[in-house]
Structures are given as C-alpha cells and as structure tokens.
Design a protein around this motif. Structure first.
Motif, PDB file in Angstrom:
ATOM      1  N   ALA A 154       0.726  -0.391  -0.058  1.00  0.00           N
ATOM      2  CA  ALA A 154      -0.303   0.550  -0.608  1.00  0.00           C
ATOM      3  C   ALA A 154       0.605   1.180  -0.182  1.00  0.00           C
ATOM      4  N   SER A 155       0.918   1.999  -1.044  1.00  0.00           N
ATOM      5  CA  SER A 155       1.313   3.515  -0.861  1.00  0.00           C
ATOM      6  C   SER A 155       1.243   4.263  -0.083  1.00  0.00           C
ATOM      7  N   THR A 156       2.103   4.782   0.743  1.00  0.00           N
ATOM      8  CA  THR A 156       1.611   5.914   1.278  1.00  0.00           C
ATOM      9  C   THR A 156       2.781   7.072   1.172  1.00  0.00           C
ATOM     10  N   LYS A 157       3.626   6.829   1.687  1.00  0.00           N
ATOM     11  CA  LYS A 157       4.448   8.572   1.418  1.00  0.00           C
ATOM     12  C   LYS A 157       4.761   8.660   0.008  1.00  0.00           C
ATOM     13  N   ALA A 158       4.914   7.717  -0.825  1.00  0.00           N
ATOM     14  CA  ALA A 158       5.189   7.936  -2.349  1.00  0.00           C
ATOM     15  C   ALA A 158       4.061   8.784  -2.358  1.00  0.00           C
ATOM     16  N   GLU A 234      -8.892   8.030  -3.418  1.00  0.00           N
ATOM     17  CA  GLU A 234      -7.665   7.612  -2.840  1.00  0.00           C
ATOM     18  C   GLU A 234      -7.713   6.639  -1.954  1.00  0.00           C
ATOM     19  N   GLY A 235      -8.116   6.890  -0.858  1.00  0.00           N
ATOM     20  CA  GLY A 235      -9.381   6.359   0.667  1.00  0.00           C
ATOM     21  C   GLY A 235      -9.353   4.878   0.903  1.00  0.00           C
ATOM     22  N   ALA A 236     -10.411   5.475  -0.907  1.00  0.00           N
ATOM     23  CA  ALA A 236     -11.112   3.887  -0.793  1.00  0.00           C
ATOM     24  C   ALA A 236     -10.010   2.796  -1.430  1.00  0.00           C
ATOM     25  N   LEU A 237      -9.354   3.433  -2.283  1.00  0.00           N
ATOM     26  CA  LEU A 237      -8.227   2.084  -3.102  1.00  0.00           C
ATOM     27  C   LEU A 237      -7.977   1.565  -1.662  1.00  0.00           C
ATOM     28  N   LYS A 238      -7.257   2.380  -0.511  1.00  0.00           N
ATOM     29  CA  LYS A 238      -6.439   1.971   0.528  1.00  0.00           C
ATOM     30  C   LYS A 238      -6.854   1.170   1.196  1.00  0.00           C
ATOM     31  N   LEU A 239      -8.148   1.546   1.243  1.00  0.00           N
ATOM     32  CA  LEU A 239      -8.974   0.831   2.057  1.00  0.00           C
ATOM     33  C   LEU A 239      -9.040  -1.029   1.755  1.00  0.00           C
ATOM     34  N   LYS A 240      -9.950  -1.110   0.219  1.00  0.00           N
ATOM     35  CA  LYS A 240      -9.602  -1.828  -0.574  1.00  0.00           C
ATOM     36  C   LYS A 240      -8.690  -2.679  -0.026  1.00  0.00           C
ATOM     37  N   GLU A 241      -7.687  -2.651  -0.552  1.00  0.00           N
ATOM     38  CA  GLU A 241      -6.346  -3.474  -0.742  1.00  0.00           C
ATOM     39  C   GLU A 241      -5.950  -3.229  -0.050  1.00  0.00           C
ATOM     40  N   ILE A 242      -6.448  -3.132   1.402  1.00  0.00           N
ATOM     41  CA  ILE A 242      -5.431  -3.798   2.826  1.00  0.00           C
ATOM     42  C   ILE A 242      -6.688  -4.488   3.824  1.00  0.00           C
ATOM     43  N   SER A 243      -8.004  -3.788   3.683  1.00  0.00           N
ATOM     44  CA  SER A 243      -8.669  -4.460   4.492  1.00  0.00           C
ATOM     45  C   SER A 243      -9.350  -5.560   4.032  1.00  0.00           C
ATOM     46  N   TYR A 244      -9.551  -5.267   2.317  1.00  0.00           N
ATOM     47  CA  TYR A 244     -10.559  -5.976   1.667  1.00  0.00           C
ATOM     48  C   TYR A 244     -11.766  -5.791   2.158  1.00  0.00           C
ATOM     49  N   ILE A 245     -12.125  -4.778   2.487  1.00  0.00           N
ATOM     50  CA  ILE A 245     -13.892  -3.929   2.882  1.00  0.00           C
ATOM     51  C   ILE A 245     -14.051  -3.638   1.296  1.00  0.00           C
ATOM     52  N   ARG A 340      -8.624  -6.739  11.477  1.00  0.00           N
ATOM     53  CA  ARG A 340      -9.015  -7.317  10.579  1.00  0.00           C
ATOM     54  C   ARG A 340      -8.171  -9.042  10.155  1.00  0.00           C
ATOM     55  N   GLY A 341      -6.973  -8.879  11.364  1.00  0.00           N
ATOM     56  CA  GLY A 341      -5.906  -9.656  11.471  1.00  0.00           C
ATOM     57  C   GLY A 341      -5.450  -9.659   9.603  1.00  0.00           C
ATOM     58  N   ASN A 342      -4.943  -9.218   8.898  1.00  0.00           N
ATOM     59  CA  ASN A 342      -4.446  -8.920   7.170  1.00  0.00           C
ATOM     60  C   ASN A 342      -3.160  -8.955   7.784  1.00  0.00           C
ATOM     61  N   ASP A 343      -2.879  -9.061   6.327  1.00  0.00           N
ATOM     62  CA  ASP A 343      -1.368  -9.176   6.318  1.00  0.00           C
ATOM     63  C   ASP A 343      -1.269  -7.162   5.492  1.00  0.00           C
ATOM     64  N   VAL A 344      -0.837  -6.738   6.441  1.00  0.00           N
ATOM     65  CA  VAL A 344      -0.793  -5.430   5.988  1.00  0.00           C
ATOM     66  C   VAL A 344      -0.148  -4.910   5.183  1.00  0.00           C
ATOM     67  N   ASP A 345       1.575  -5.496   5.628  1.00  0.00           N
ATOM     68  CA  ASP A 345       2.624  -5.319   3.916  1.00  0.00           C
ATOM     69  C   ASP A 345       2.019  -5.783   3.181  1.00  0.00           C
ATOM     70  N   LYS A 346       1.206  -7.095   3.065  1.00  0.00           N
ATOM     71  CA  LYS A 346       1.406  -8.285   1.675  1.00  0.00           C
ATOM     72  C   LYS A 346      -0.186  -8.446   1.820  1.00  0.00           C
ATOM     73  N   PRO A 347      -0.793  -7.860   1.628  1.00  0.00           N
ATOM     74  CA  PRO A 347      -2.330  -8.181   1.025  1.00  0.00           C
ATOM     75  C   PRO A 347      -2.347  -8.712   0.057  1.00  0.00           C
ATOM     76  N   ARG A 348      -3.112  -9.767  -0.164  1.00  0.00           N
ATOM     77  CA  ARG A 348      -3.260 -11.321  -0.816  1.00  0.00           C
ATOM     78  C   ARG A 348      -3.835 -10.828  -2.503  1.00  0.00           C
ATOM     79  N   ASN A 349      -2.900 -11.646  -3.466  1.00  0.00           N
ATOM     80  CA  ASN A 349      -3.399 -10.950  -4.694  1.00  0.00           C
ATOM     81  C   ASN A 349      -2.474  -9.472  -5.019  1.00  0.00           C
ATOM     82  N   LEU A 350      -1.782  -8.928  -4.635  1.00  0.00           N
ATOM     83  CA  LEU A 350      -0.849  -8.051  -5.042  1.00  0.00           C
ATOM     84  C   LEU A 350       0.202  -8.088  -4.619  1.00  0.00           C
TER      85      LEU A 350
END
Ligand code: M6R
Length: 357
Positions: A154-158, A234-245, A340-350
């Motif tokens: 998930a890109s943040t500081k970039a 951007e908020g929506a993309l970030k939320l999707k990619e790591i929380s899967y909401i 949600r106990g997800n792998d924050v740094d390495k989300p699935r499928n990405l």
C-alpha cells in the motif's frame, strides 16, 4: 528497515514529515529559490499541454497535480490511467509533454505508454522514487521523489511525495510563464509537514474512529467534492487493498444519481470537506445519506469544521489539503486491516510493482 514499527506501512506513514522536509531541501537552492533542472524547465516551456500517465495511487496523485498545473501555471493538463491510454489514445495537442508518475518506475502499463509516445517523437518526464528505474532510464528527464524506499504494497509516502514534487514543478512552470500564484510554496509545504506530524500524533484517535465506523462493515463509501473527491478515491483504494472491505470513492454530487441506492442502515460513509466553496454542498450530501441510515464520519479542516465532525485536520493552503487529509485515510485503512488480522504489508493477490500489462 522497519525498526521499532510493527509494519512497513506504519513506518512509511510516519516517514512522511521527514520525506516532506527532504523534498523541501532537495528542491531549493541556497537562496531559497525553487530548483528544477533547466532541461526540465525547457520541456515545460516548449509544451502546450501536459499528459499525466500513471496507475493506482500514482494516478490519484496525478489528479491532484492537474490542479497545480492548471490553476497555478495555466497549462491545460489531462490525467490518464496508463492501461487505458495505451489502447485508447486521445487526440493529442501539438506539443504534448508526458509526465509519468510511478513510485517504482517499473509499472508495465505506464512503460507501454512511454514506448508508444517515444515512437511518436514526444517528450517525456518521469517522476519516480527509484533512480535508475526503467521509466527513469527510458524517459528524457527524471524528477526524484526523495521519499526513501517504500516497501509496503500500500503506497503512502510516495503519494504525498508525488503531490509535493508536482506542486514544486507547477510552481516553477508558473514562474517561467510570469504568473504570480500568490503562494510561498515552500512555506506552505512546511506547514503541511507540521500538520502531518499532528495527525501522526493523533493515530490513537483515528484507531478509535475505525472501531466506531468500520469494525463489522463489509462496504464503505468515501465522498468529497473537487480535491476531496480525489482523496476519497485514494482512501477507498487503500481500504480495499489491505482491509478487503469493498469501498468506493465518489463525487458527493453524483451519489444521488444512482449509488445512493446502496446506502443501508449503518453503511459507513466518510465525508471529507476541506474546500470552502463546496463545504456546504458536501455537508448536504452527507445529510442525504445520513437520512437513509448511513453512519457518516465527517473529516473536515480547521475553519470549516462543525460540531459533530469526527476528525478535524489542521488548516493548510486550500490547494494542498490532500497532503494532509490523506494521512487520516492511510491510518483508517491501516487500522481496519490490522483489526481484521490481515497481512498489512503484503495483502493478498497483490505485488509491490505490477510488471505485467
Ligand atoms: O510504482 P507505481 O507508482 O507505478 O505503482 C502504481 C500502482 O500499482 C500502485 O500505486 C498501487 O495502486 C498501490 N499498491 C496502491 O497502494
């Protein structure tokens, strides 16, 4: 190294004030004037339209960049998703300048556009975090982000670095064209740095917001108008990619043209308002969804805030609010994924960089 942080993403969110300071330092000469290579200034002077090409978060940064080039420098600017542009190229102006925004400098979709426009003989500038990356080597010119390595998928500081560097480039373009923007940009970026630091210190408060609004939800909406709409994307993309909401960023005014049908009792809606001219409009849109049962979390800015807002960001220049408001959403997605106990740094499928078209 992530050092004492639990995740790279958290470290990289926290790196943002230092990255801002580094950018301010790198793009300023000893006399305090903005500093951009003369060859890049020449590119700008010789173009009649800017085409920003990018993907994902970098595309969202480009949307903010368009504001700077058009409002400050008066240069018409288009922002395109790379994977679409390459197979659906619009009619180009006579003297286009292509700006590729890519954290990694390796995104295949963007490279496909670069290869194509080079064949047509057009000029190119890559804005990237990675010196020596493919897009940097293959473009005519490069601007470096100086954000330091970004490891989390998930890109943040970039994103914030991209916006800051684009603002500097646009301010220089304005100067070259003899336009007075009325902005002391480096001073404003320093204020932004302080504001980001304040939000970082407020992280526990944002974690509490996640508990209030997102703990059990399967979907969420991010609404805003003008620049706040882009930050919502951007908020929506970030939320999707790591929380899967399932999350969607929406222009506040467009919601009632269909999407509002999705609002149910308890649906979380994040409403961002940092732009005075649309403050009342977006608040009206927030009321419309609240009346249909939405759980509205309003994020506003000092001076535009009202009682009941869930979070108020410090006041910064109205063109630069994305640099600050996005940090709230970065924390929102971080904590939502964490809870949600997800792998924050390495989300699935990405993967960190997408090297296939
Ligand atoms: O390295 P790039 O900036 O070219 O990458 C573009 C996108 O793949 C990237 O921004 C992606 O959307 C991020 N994972 C979002 O957090």
């Amino acid at each position: 190294e992530k050092g004492t942080y639990d995740h790279y993403m958290l470290k990289e969110i926290n790196d943002q004030p230092a990255a801002m300071r580094k950018i301010i330092q790198e793009y300023q000469d000893e006399a305090g004037n903005l500093k951009i290579d003369s060859s890049i200034i020449e590119q700008l002077n010789n173009s009649d339209r800017i085409y920003i090409i990018a993907a994902g978060t970098s595309y969202h940064a480009g949307l903010i960049g368009k504001e700077f080039f058009e409002k400050w420098a008066g240069v018409p600017t288009e922002v395109h998703v790379a994977s679409e542009f390459v197979y659906n190229t619009p009619l180009l102006s006579e003297k286009p300048l292509f700006i590729f925004i890519s954290q990694s400098g390796e995104t295949a979709d963007s490279r496909a556009v670069l290869v194509d426009i080079k064949k047509r003989g057009h000029k190119s500038l890559t804005v990237t975090n990675v010196p020596g990356s493919t897009l940097s080597r293959e473009a005519d010119e490069t601007l470096i982000l100086h954000a330091g390595p970004e490891i989390a998928v998930a890109s943040t500081k970039a994103y914030t670095a991209q916006i800051a560097v684009l603002s500097i480039l646009a301010q220089v373009a304005a100067r070259e064209l003899g336009r007075d923007t009325g902005i002391e940009l480096m001073k404003e970026l320093a204020k932004v740095t302080t504001a980001i630091t304040a939000i970082i210190e407020d992280a526990p408060k944002i974690e509490a917001i996640v508990k209030d609004y997102l703990e059990t939800s399967r979907n969420a909406f991010f609404i805003g108008r003008t620049l706040d709409y882009y930050v919502g994307l951007e908020g929506a993309l970030k939320l999707k990619e790591i929380s899967y909401i399932q999350a969607e960023g929406f222009a506040g005014g467009e919601l009632k043209h269909g999407t509002i049908a999705l609002i149910e009792e308890g649906t979380p809606v994040f409403a961002l308002t940092t732009q005075e001219k649309v403050n009342l409009n977006i608040r009206g849109n927030a009321q419309e969804v609240a009346a249909r049962g939405a759980n509205v979390c309003t994020v506003s800015m000092e001076g535009l805030d009202q009682e009941g807002d869930a979070y108020v960001i410090p006041r910064v220049h109205s063109s630069l609010t994305a640099l600050v408001s996005v940090v709230v959403y970065q924390f929102v997605s971080y904590y939502a994924a964490l809870h949600r106990g997800n792998d924050v740094d390495k989300p699935r499928n990405l993967a960190k960089s997408v090297t296939v078209e």
